[in-house]
Design a protein around this motif. Structure first.
Motif, PDB file in Angstrom:
ATOM      1  N   GLU A   1      -8.125  -9.377  -6.873  1.00  0.00           N
ATOM      2  CA  GLU A   1      -8.217  -7.943  -7.104  1.00  0.00           C
ATOM      3  C   GLU A   1      -8.402  -7.643  -8.593  1.00  0.00           C
ATOM      4  O   GLU A   1      -7.611  -8.104  -9.414  1.00  0.00           O
ATOM      5  N   PRO A   2      -9.415  -6.882  -8.959  1.00  0.00           N
ATOM      6  CA  PRO A   2      -9.631  -6.594 -10.383  1.00  0.00           C
ATOM      7  C   PRO A   2      -8.721  -5.493 -10.933  1.00  0.00           C
ATOM      8  O   PRO A   2      -8.688  -5.268 -12.127  1.00  0.00           O
ATOM      9  N   SER A   3      -7.985  -4.830 -10.055  1.00  0.00           N
ATOM     10  CA  SER A   3      -7.054  -3.791 -10.494  1.00  0.00           C
ATOM     11  C   SER A   3      -5.679  -4.143  -9.927  1.00  0.00           C
ATOM     12  O   SER A   3      -5.446  -5.278  -9.554  1.00  0.00           O
ATOM     13  N   ASP A   4      -4.812  -3.182  -9.840  1.00  0.00           N
ATOM     14  CA  ASP A   4      -3.490  -3.441  -9.278  1.00  0.00           C
ATOM     15  C   ASP A   4      -3.347  -2.740  -7.935  1.00  0.00           C
ATOM     16  O   ASP A   4      -2.261  -2.389  -7.508  1.00  0.00           O
ATOM     17  N   TRP A   5      -4.444  -2.536  -7.257  1.00  0.00           N
ATOM     18  CA  TRP A   5      -4.476  -1.804  -5.997  1.00  0.00           C
ATOM     19  C   TRP A   5      -3.877  -2.634  -4.866  1.00  0.00           C
ATOM     20  O   TRP A   5      -3.028  -2.167  -4.124  1.00  0.00           O
ATOM     21  N   VAL A   6      -4.327  -3.884  -4.721  1.00  0.00           N
ATOM     22  CA  VAL A   6      -3.779  -4.782  -3.702  1.00  0.00           C
ATOM     23  C   VAL A   6      -2.498  -5.381  -4.275  1.00  0.00           C
ATOM     24  O   VAL A   6      -2.523  -5.977  -5.351  1.00  0.00           O
TER      25      VAL A   6
ATOM     26  N   MET B   1      -0.215  -1.975  -0.498  1.00  0.00           N
ATOM     27  CA  MET B   1      -1.242  -1.460  -1.403  1.00  0.00           C
ATOM     28  C   MET B   1      -0.632  -0.349  -2.257  1.00  0.00           C
ATOM     29  O   MET B   1       0.416   0.193  -1.909  1.00  0.00           O
ATOM     30  N   TYR B   2      -1.340   0.002  -3.329  1.00  0.00           N
ATOM     31  CA  TYR B   2      -0.901   1.121  -4.158  1.00  0.00           C
ATOM     32  C   TYR B   2      -2.119   1.777  -4.791  1.00  0.00           C
ATOM     33  O   TYR B   2      -2.919   1.119  -5.448  1.00  0.00           O
ATOM     34  N   LEU B   3      -2.229   3.077  -4.577  1.00  0.00           N
ATOM     35  CA  LEU B   3      -3.306   3.848  -5.187  1.00  0.00           C
ATOM     36  C   LEU B   3      -2.761   5.243  -5.457  1.00  0.00           C
ATOM     37  O   LEU B   3      -2.441   5.986  -4.524  1.00  0.00           O
ATOM     38  N   GLN B   4      -2.619   5.564  -6.734  1.00  0.00           N
ATOM     39  CA  GLN B   4      -2.038   6.839  -7.133  1.00  0.00           C
ATOM     40  C   GLN B   4      -2.780   8.026  -6.522  1.00  0.00           C
ATOM     41  O   GLN B   4      -2.172   8.997  -6.101  1.00  0.00           O
ATOM     42  N   GLN B   5      -4.117   7.940  -6.438  1.00  0.00           N
ATOM     43  CA  GLN B   5      -4.929   9.050  -5.936  1.00  0.00           C
ATOM     44  C   GLN B   5      -4.591   9.455  -4.503  1.00  0.00           C
ATOM     45  O   GLN B   5      -4.904  10.565  -4.092  1.00  0.00           O
ATOM     46  N   ILE B   6      -3.993   8.560  -3.742  1.00  0.00           N
ATOM     47  CA  ILE B   6      -3.638   8.925  -2.366  1.00  0.00           C
ATOM     48  C   ILE B   6      -2.123   8.964  -2.160  1.00  0.00           C
ATOM     49  O   ILE B   6      -1.646   8.902  -1.040  1.00  0.00           O
ATOM     50  N   GLY B   7      -1.390   9.053  -3.244  1.00  0.00           N
ATOM     51  CA  GLY B   7       0.053   9.233  -3.128  1.00  0.00           C
ATOM     52  C   GLY B   7       0.905   8.013  -3.393  1.00  0.00           C
ATOM     53  O   GLY B   7       2.117   8.055  -3.192  1.00  0.00           O
ATOM     54  N   GLY B   8       0.307   6.914  -3.818  1.00  0.00           N
ATOM     55  CA  GLY B   8       1.112   5.744  -4.181  1.00  0.00           C
ATOM     56  C   GLY B   8       1.028   4.620  -3.175  1.00  0.00           C
ATOM     57  O   GLY B   8      -0.051   4.194  -2.774  1.00  0.00           O
ATOM     58  N   ALA B   9       2.206   4.149  -2.735  1.00  0.00           N
ATOM     59  CA  ALA B   9       2.288   2.956  -1.887  1.00  0.00           C
ATOM     60  C   ALA B   9       1.906   3.259  -0.441  1.00  0.00           C
ATOM     61  O   ALA B   9       2.209   4.324   0.092  1.00  0.00           O
ATOM     62  N   TYR B  10       1.220   2.295   0.170  1.00  0.00           N
ATOM     63  CA  TYR B  10       0.864   2.376   1.581  1.00  0.00           C
ATOM     64  C   TYR B  10       0.591   0.963   2.079  1.00  0.00           C
ATOM     65  O   TYR B  10       0.589   0.004   1.305  1.00  0.00           O
ATOM     66  N   VAL B  11       0.387   0.827   3.384  1.00  0.00           N
ATOM     67  CA  VAL B  11       0.128  -0.481   3.997  1.00  0.00           C
ATOM     68  C   VAL B  11      -1.209  -0.425   4.726  1.00  0.00           C
ATOM     69  O   VAL B  11      -1.509   0.540   5.417  1.00  0.00           O
ATOM     70  N   MET B  12      -1.998  -1.485   4.558  1.00  0.00           N
ATOM     71  CA  MET B  12      -3.255  -1.623   5.297  1.00  0.00           C
ATOM     72  C   MET B  12      -3.116  -2.795   6.275  1.00  0.00           C
ATOM     73  O   MET B  12      -2.628  -3.866   5.907  1.00  0.00           O
ATOM     74  N   GLU B  13      -3.552  -2.552   7.517  1.00  0.00           N
ATOM     75  CA  GLU B  13      -3.659  -3.622   8.496  1.00  0.00           C
ATOM     76  C   GLU B  13      -5.120  -4.033   8.529  1.00  0.00           C
ATOM     77  O   GLU B  13      -6.003  -3.186   8.666  1.00  0.00           O
ATOM     78  N   ASN B  14      -5.370  -5.308   8.389  1.00  0.00           N
ATOM     79  CA  ASN B  14      -6.733  -5.835   8.325  1.00  0.00           C
ATOM     80  C   ASN B  14      -7.019  -6.680   9.557  1.00  0.00           C
ATOM     81  O   ASN B  14      -6.305  -7.640   9.836  1.00  0.00           O
TER      82      ASN B  14
END
Length: 156
Positions: free
Chosen positions: A33-38, A58-71
């Motif tokens: 990951e090139p950022s700190d998103w994953v 996962m973490y993305l400030q634009q969508i509210g911070g921490a969340y989980v992705m199922e792949n």
């Protein structure tokens, strides 16, 4: 190439098996990951087959911070190709697929492996399209930086 996908290619001075091992290990995805998103794998079982799922914090400030992705693993060809279709895990614990896919294709060469990373959003749902202001949500440079991160992980 579909108008709803972007790709980047990089020759990585490592065997395809070594690169594939990183991609098939959710615990190593942060290293690509090139950022700190994953962030980290929820459960670190290696990917072994199409149809398998693995969850990532996962973490993305634009969508509210921490969340989980199922792949959901959609392609699994050892040392050749691997792909997954992410879906955001909701409060009830079920994942809602967004309709996009991350895919890595590996072509072994003489002392290196050509790796192509493709982000395909051609099956993005109407809901996902409504919630993302622009497609693709990642610039071409993001894929290039991701491949550079994969190279660092494979060669260090």
């Amino acid at each position: 190439m579909s108008p709803e996908q972007i790709s980047a290619t990089r020759n990585i001075p490592a065997p395809a098996a070594d690169i594939f091992a990183i991609l098939a290990d959710p615990a190593r995805h942060h290293d690509t990951e090139p950022s700190d998103w994953v962030r980290e794998a929820v459960d670190a079982e290696p990917i072994t087959a199409v149809g398998q799922t693995f969850n990532m914090n996962m973490y993305l400030q634009q969508i509210g911070g921490a969340y989980v992705m199922e792949n959901l693993v959609s392609v699994f060809e050892p040392d050749r190709a691997i792909a997954w279709r992410p879906g955001m895990v909701g409060p009830d614990g079920t994942a809602t697929p967004g309709g996009w896919q991350w895919r890595y294709d590996l072509t072994p060469g003489d002392g290196e492996t050509e790796v192509t990373l493709t982000y395909d959003w051609s099956e993005a749902t109407p809901e996902a399209r409504a919630n993302v202001p622009q497609w693709p949500p990642f610039p071409q440079s993001y894929l290039e930086k991701s491949l550079a991160a994969l190279e660092r992980a494979a060669t260090s």
